[in-house]
Design an enzyme around this catalytic site. Structure first.
Site, PDB file in Angstrom:
ATOM      1  CG  HIS A   1      -1.769   1.226   1.295  1.00 50.72           C
ATOM      2  ND1 HIS A   1      -2.969   1.297   0.617  1.00 50.72           N
ATOM      3  CD2 HIS A   1      -1.603   2.428   1.898  1.00 50.72           C
ATOM      4  CE1 HIS A   1      -3.508   2.484   0.819  1.00 50.72           C
ATOM      5  NE2 HIS A   1      -2.703   3.193   1.582  1.00 50.72           N
TER       6      HIS A   1
ATOM      7  CE  LYS B   1      -8.681   2.680   3.169  1.00 51.29           C
ATOM      8  NZ  LYS B   1      -8.780   4.030   2.726  1.00 51.29           N
TER       9      LYS B   1
ATOM     10  CG  ASP C   1     -11.743   4.298   5.303  1.00 49.26           C
ATOM     11  OD1 ASP C   1     -11.254   5.092   6.127  1.00 49.26           O
ATOM     12  OD2 ASP C   1     -11.432   4.314   4.099  1.00 49.26           O
TER      13      ASP C   1
ATOM     14  CB  SER D   1      -8.322   5.701   7.140  1.00 53.61           C
ATOM     15  OG  SER D   1      -8.589   5.721   5.766  1.00 53.61           O
TER      16      SER D   1
ATOM     17  NE  ARG E   1      -9.802  11.091   8.784  1.00 52.57           N
ATOM     18  CZ  ARG E   1      -8.932  10.304   8.154  1.00 52.57           C
ATOM     19  NH1 ARG E   1      -9.306   9.131   7.664  1.00 52.57           N
ATOM     20  NH2 ARG E   1      -7.692  10.664   8.011  1.00 52.57           N
TER      21      ARG E   1
HETATM   22  N1  URA Z   1      -5.371   7.249   2.662  1.00 51.20           N
HETATM   23  C1  URA Z   1      -6.408   6.621   3.260  1.00 51.20           C
HETATM   24  O1  URA Z   1      -6.877   5.589   2.783  1.00 51.20           O
HETATM   25  N2  URA Z   1      -6.907   7.173   4.384  1.00 51.20           N
HETATM   26  C2  URA Z   1      -6.442   8.287   4.951  1.00 51.20           C
HETATM   27  O2  URA Z   1      -6.934   8.702   5.974  1.00 51.20           O
HETATM   28  C3  URA Z   1      -5.365   8.939   4.312  1.00 51.20           C
HETATM   29  C4  URA Z   1      -4.840   8.384   3.163  1.00 51.20           C
END
Ligand code: URA
Length: 434
Positions: free
Chosen positions: A81, A186, A160, A182, A167
């Site tokens: 990621h 995932k 999320d 967040s 947010r």
């Molecule tokens: N990428 C994400 O998936 N979430 C965040 O809060 C910031 C970057």
């Protein structure tokens, strides 16, 4: 338990219990906690932060808010990621390298929004390539060829989706525990056994300074470890765009060139470090052996063959590997020249990303269309010596944007200096969680 009491506790910097965190996440997803109270809690978290235990609880509660999937490939699955950067096409290079070394890479990726691009959009610039594939087929593809990159299916981490949108609207994005939960929710929901995180730092990244990037990297690795995954974070530079291409098909072409051994050094180094770490978490050898394995996957052409195989299996035209004219071609271009003599001292990543968005390469809203041909190719980069009038870059587009006005704006992304004062160190730190 009431949300009012929970907000008050966090406002006074008191730790929330696991039960309270689970209750808030479930309540917000179901709609029983309204946006205005969740916003107040998020703002309190921004000011008072969360402990490691609270961050892990929040991450797990979010991960469990939807489907928890596990690609049953029969092998060790590794995921990667990136926290998001400009010109970041490393997934397209790293996934084939790792798969060519015999490790499964079932990769669910996202689309781009704002000034950073998304892997799914890049892949869809390959004529015919399908990213929306049923989960069973996705797993099947991984079993067959070692890798598959697809968009998310099912209901993954609805908490999320809802919290991130809130947010974005309430200036509560830049909180390390919220970013950590967040991202990691995932990753945990998609069932990888090993996770390698590329934490970008610099003007084009979420984390603008090294200290914050390190805190985020450490927090994510800790959460990954507590959740029983093998997790590594690599902190990499995002003070200038990665490689020379920004924009969807332009980046795919640069990734193909990288797998032919012809990448700019910054892009190749980040890709090899990430690939080696993925091989390491999969138990393929020690650090040196894994690095060598990754390099050999490129020099032998095996990684390029893996990319070709994936393109073919997912319906794309595999001949793009040899013939770049198969990609849609841009209708207009504009060369950009140096305004001064000197060394290029910086190329603003954030401005570059916004310029590429204006050219049509990105999305301002989730519904915007993308021009796959749009983007930028840099001829010169930070640290290069230039004379006034030298070609610095070319802008491409097929939209009806005002390319003249954009090119004037683009000239301002470069700054110049009399001396070469650029640090070549692209990989700043590797943090291992096991
Ligand atoms: N990428 C994400 O998936 N979430 C965040 O809060 C910031 C970057």
């Amino acid at each position: 338990m009431t949300i009012y009491e929970i907000i008050t506790k966090k406002k006074h910097n008191v730790e929330l219990s696991t039960e309270e965190i689970n209750w808030v996440v479930a309540g917000y997803v179901s709609g029983s906690i309204p946006d205005y109270q969740m916003s107040a809690l998020l703002m309190a978290i921004c000011f008072c932060s969360l402990s490691d235990r609270e961050t892990t609880d929040l991450t797990m509660a979010m991960a469990r808010s939807g489907d928890m999937i596990k690609p049953e490939t029969g092998g060790f699955n590794v995921d990667k990621h990136s926290t998001g950067g400009v010109g970041d096409k490393t997934t397209l290079i790293v996934a084939p390298i790792v798969a060519a070394c015999g490790v499964y890479v079932p990769k669910m990726s996202g689309r781009g929004l704002g000034h950073t691009g998304g892997t799914i959009d890049k892949l869809e610039s390959i004529p015919g390539f399908k990213t929306e594939i049923p989960f069973e087929k996705f797993v099947d593809n991984v079993k067959k060829s070692g890798l598959s990159v697809a968009g998310q299916t099912g209901s993954l981490v609805p908490a999320d989706k809802k919290i991130y949108a809130l947010r974005n609207a309430t200036a509560t994005v830049d909180s390390i525990p919220l970013i950590c939960s967040s991202i990691m929710s995932k990753k945990l929901a998609t069932g990888a056994d090993g996770i390698v995180l590329d934490v970008k730092v610099g003007d084009g990244a979420f984390m603008k300074n090294y200290e914050d990037a390190e805190k985020l990297a450490e927090a994510m690795v800790r959460v990954g470890k507590l959740a029983g995954r093998k997790c590594v974070a690599v902190i990499t530079d995002m003070e200038k765009p990665l490689g020379r291409a920004v924009g969807n098909s332009l980046e795919v072409i640069e990734a193909i060139e990288a797998l032919k051994g012809k990448a700019p050094s910054d892009l190749m180094e980040v890709s090899l470090v990430l690939a080696a770490e993925m091989l390491y978490v999969a138990g393929k050898g020690n650090a040196e052996e894994c690095r060598k394995m990754a390099e050999e996957a490129v020099s032998s052409g095996k990684a390029l063959a893996k990319l070709r195989e994936m393109i073919e299996i997912q319906g794309g035209n595999p001949e793009v590997i040899n013939d770049y004219t198969i990609f849609a071609q841009p209708e207009r271009s504009k060369d950009i020249y140096a305004l001064e003599d000197g060394y290029i001292s910086s190329i603003s990543c954030e401005k570059t990303g916004l310029i590429s968005l204006k050219l049509g390469a990105g999305r301002e809203t989730k519904e915007s269309d993308i021009d796959f041909t749009a983007g930028i190719i840099f001829e010169k980069t930070v640290g290069d010596k230039v004379s006034k009038g030298d070609k610095l870059a070319t802008l491409y587009t097929s939209t009806n944007c005002d390319i003249e006005a954009i090119s004037d704006e683009f000239s301002a992304v470069f700054t110049y200096n009399n001396e070469k004062n650029y640090s070549e160190k692209i990989v700043k730190k590797v943090i291992k969680g096991y």
